[in-house]
Design an enzyme around this catalytic site. Structure first.
Site, PDB file in Angstrom:
ATOM      1  N   ASP A  86       1.559   5.252   1.315  1.00 31.41           N
ATOM      2  CA  ASP A  86       1.281   6.368   2.216  1.00 31.41           C
ATOM      3  C   ASP A  86       1.758   7.645   1.535  1.00 31.41           C
ATOM      4  OD1 ASP A  86       0.306   4.859   4.436  1.00 31.41           O
ATOM      5  OD2 ASP A  86       2.364   4.173   4.751  1.00 31.41           O
ATOM      6  N   ASP A 124       0.852  -1.180   0.000  1.00 28.80           N
ATOM      7  CA  ASP A 124       0.000   0.000   0.000  1.00 28.80           C
ATOM      8  C   ASP A 124       0.895   1.239   0.000  1.00 28.80           C
ATOM      9  OD1 ASP A 124       0.957  -0.006   2.656  1.00 28.80           O
ATOM     10  OD2 ASP A 124      -0.771  -1.207   3.254  1.00 28.80           O
ATOM     11  N   ASP A 129      10.638   5.732  12.277  1.00 26.38           N
ATOM     12  CA  ASP A 129      11.495   4.840  13.059  1.00 26.38           C
ATOM     13  C   ASP A 129      12.883   4.596  12.443  1.00 26.38           C
ATOM     14  OD1 ASP A 129      10.197   3.430  11.063  1.00 26.38           O
ATOM     15  OD2 ASP A 129       9.282   1.937  12.385  1.00 26.38           O
TER      16      ASP A 129
HETATM   17  P1  ATP Z   1       4.899  -2.490   5.780  1.00 22.43           P
HETATM   18  O1  ATP Z   1       3.901  -1.661   5.014  1.00 22.43           O
HETATM   19  O2  ATP Z   1       5.778  -3.347   4.998  1.00 22.43           O
HETATM   20  O3  ATP Z   1       4.238  -3.169   6.918  1.00 22.43           O
HETATM   21  P2  ATP Z   1       5.807   0.059   6.703  1.00 22.43           P
HETATM   22  O4  ATP Z   1       7.151   0.529   7.143  1.00 22.43           O
HETATM   23  O5  ATP Z   1       5.192   0.725   5.532  1.00 22.43           O
HETATM   24  O6  ATP Z   1       5.940  -1.490   6.483  1.00 22.43           O
HETATM   25  P3  ATP Z   1       3.517   0.976   8.116  1.00 22.43           P
HETATM   26  O7  ATP Z   1       2.929   0.482   9.389  1.00 22.43           O
HETATM   27  O8  ATP Z   1       2.728   0.934   6.871  1.00 22.43           O
HETATM   28  O9  ATP Z   1       4.847   0.146   7.931  1.00 22.43           O
HETATM   29  O10 ATP Z   1       4.017   2.445   8.405  1.00 22.43           O
HETATM   30  C1  ATP Z   1       4.259   3.419   7.412  1.00 22.43           C
HETATM   31  C2  ATP Z   1       5.393   4.335   7.835  1.00 22.43           C
HETATM   32  O11 ATP Z   1       5.064   4.995   9.063  1.00 22.43           O
HETATM   33  C3  ATP Z   1       6.708   3.634   8.123  1.00 22.43           C
HETATM   34  O12 ATP Z   1       7.458   3.409   6.964  1.00 22.43           O
HETATM   35  C4  ATP Z   1       7.388   4.599   9.069  1.00 22.43           C
HETATM   36  O13 ATP Z   1       7.934   5.684   8.367  1.00 22.43           O
HETATM   37  C5  ATP Z   1       6.214   5.107   9.876  1.00 22.43           C
HETATM   38  N1  ATP Z   1       6.011   4.288  11.095  1.00 22.43           N
HETATM   39  C6  ATP Z   1       5.220   3.199  11.224  1.00 22.43           C
HETATM   40  N2  ATP Z   1       5.265   2.696  12.463  1.00 22.43           N
HETATM   41  C7  ATP Z   1       6.104   3.486  13.149  1.00 22.43           C
HETATM   42  C8  ATP Z   1       6.566   3.518  14.498  1.00 22.43           C
HETATM   43  N3  ATP Z   1       6.171   2.606  15.366  1.00 22.43           N
HETATM   44  N4  ATP Z   1       7.422   4.510  14.849  1.00 22.43           N
HETATM   45  C9  ATP Z   1       7.807   5.452  13.962  1.00 22.43           C
HETATM   46  N5  ATP Z   1       7.425   5.466  12.700  1.00 22.43           N
HETATM   47  C10 ATP Z   1       6.580   4.526  12.275  1.00 22.43           C
HETATM   48 MG    MG Z   2       3.155   0.418   4.748  1.00 22.25          MG
END
Ligand code: ATP
Ligand code: MG
Length: 452
Positions: free
Chosen positions: A73, A71, A147
């Protein structure tokens, strides 16, 4: 409020602003056609209305790594209301920190306004876990609160450039997962980052930076303070990442599966339990990588099965009748897990359905087998039985017999149910219905089963 605003305005220039690197397509390798049309359109619409807008986070990271993002963002300086007004098919979600879901064709894009980093006014619990972070900020602040460095990349689809505040592209190319800021402080703010570190490293085949790795073991117990619903979401992400086996391997390497994955604690210590769980995880990984459907109920049923078996066994030894004892064992195991992991009611229902059908596989006479194959959850329950057999906990013959039974026609089914006093006719040969499993089923005497 005004005090806070003033502090923020004055603070702006205070910490040395990060030098942002601008990285072009030849260096990062993302081709704009590889970015989903919905994400591109959303950014362009926002930009044409005078805002800044970027694809951000996991999607940029995955695109650089050559993985198709799940997805997208979008990060912008437009407020949620401004975003909402630019897109007819959009809605604001979340009360504490509002984000906007923008629908473009079949896609849903998550659009967030740049968020500020924490300051001394941020509300935290007694362990330092951040309870609220809902202040808008600028792009640099938004990058700093993410993060890992590889998650703080901002891609502009209109010119193909990436804004990189923390050397995320370099880290990704060096295959290192590095935290933005001090890892200990960042884990204290949000212990879920420990699970995210392991999951993202497994997914992208990254090495954990030693500073990211080192504190996890001693800080793992902070996971206990994470609300159960959030932990459940994170467990789902880990287990359905398509790299669950690798995640568990990495967690165990450091003895981390204990604190971090309460669910796996006991199970992985039992020889049959471990084999069963690892088979189930490998199977799920394979299905996800092949783009097939998976069900959380099924996987959770496997993860908790050996807990149920142990509990059930004790109850039967104490003289409880088998089926009520199974119900009681299931409830107790689900309740215990529920304290740490908010398994949704629907998933708990699916889990129970699968478990409750297991003893019914043992009734191979009368009309019971005909009723069982008609059950809505029969296929899932049989897949479960099949895994039990592979792990050595249930007789292979039982699993094979049911495979043959479900594939057989009515006459064959009646034949299979005849008392096994005379040698049976050979069933249809391989390649036709019934197959090899059917032949073996006829030849092998019933083995003792787990309810004996
Ligand atoms: P995936 O989509 O593969 O699960 P992701 O990194 O995109 O991994 P998401 O939960 O979709 O995870 O989060 C989107 C973005 O938001 C991350 O890439 C990061 O920049 C930020 N983020 C998510 N969770 C955290 C957290 N716990 N602390 C800080 N930033 C976060
Ligand atoms: Mg994501």
């Amino acid at each position: 409020m005004i005090r806070k605003l003033l502090r923020r305005v004055f603070k702006r220039g205070e910490p040395t602003p990060h030098k942002v690197e601008t990285i072009g397509p030849d260096q990062h390798g993302i081709r704009v056609e590889g970015v989903s049309p919905g994400a591109r359109r959303t950014c362009i619409t926002l930009q044409e209305a005078g805002h800044r807008a970027f694809v951000v986070g996991g999607a940029v990271r995955d695109l650089i790594a050559g993985i198709t993002p799940k997805d997208y963002d979008i990060a912008t300086d437009a407020t949620p209301d401004q975003v909402r007004h630019l897109f007819r098919r959009s809605r604001i979600i979340g009360r504490r920190f509002q984000i906007v879901h923008v629908m473009q064709g079949a896609e849903t894009l998550e659009v967030s306004t740049f968020r500020a980093a924490h300051d001394e006014d941020t509300l935290k619990d007694e362990h330092g876990r951040v309870l609220r972070d809902n202040v808008w900020g600028n792009m640099e602040e938004d990058a700093a609160r993410r993060d890992f460095t590889v998650n703080a990349l901002y891609y502009d689809p209109s010119n193909g450039k990436i804004f990189d505040y923390h050397h995320g592209v370099r880290d990704l190319q060096r295959k290192t997962l590095r935290m933005i800021g001090d890892p200990r402080a960042r884990y204290r703010e949000d212990p879920v980052r420990m699970l995210r570190a392991v999951r993202l490293a497994a997914k992208l085949d990254l090495r954990l930076d030693p500073l990211v790795q080192a504190p996890i073991r001693e800080m793992a117990e902070l996971i206990d303070n994470v609300p159960a619903a959030r932990l459940f979401d994170e467990m789902l992400k880990l287990l359905f990442s398509g790299h669950a086996v690798e995640c568990v391997r990495r967690l165990r390497e450091d003895g981390l599966h204990h604190g971090l994955l309460p669910l796996l604690d006991v199970i992985l210590e039992q020889p049959l339990g471990e084999k069963f769980v690892m088979l189930a995880l490998a199977d799920t990984d394979k299905r996800i990588q092949a783009g097939k459907r998976t069900s959380p109920g099924f996987l959770f049923a496997t993860l908790l099965w050996h807990e149920v078996l142990a509990n059930w066994e004790t109850r039967k030894k104490n003289g409880e009748t088998p089926i009520p004892a199974l119900h009681a064992a299931m409830d107790e195991v689900l309740d215990t897990q529920g304290e740490k992991l908010a398994i949704t009611r629907r998933i708990a229902g699916d889990i129970k359905d699968i478990w409750l059908l297991q003893p019914r596989f043992e009734k191979r006479s009368g009309r019971a087998p005909f009723r069982l194959v008609e059950q809505q959850r029969f296929r899932a329950a049989w897949d479960f039985l099949h895994l039990r057999a592979q792990s050595g906990e249930a007789p292979q013959e039982l699993s094979d017999w049911w495979l043959a039974f479900q594939e057989a026609g009515n006459a064959e089914r009646e034949e299979m149910l005849k008392p096994d006093t005379t040698p049976k006719k050979r069933r249809r040969s391989r390649g036709s219905r019934g197959g090899k499993a059917g032949e073996e089923a006829a030849a092998v005497p019933p083995a003792p089963t787990f309810t004996d």
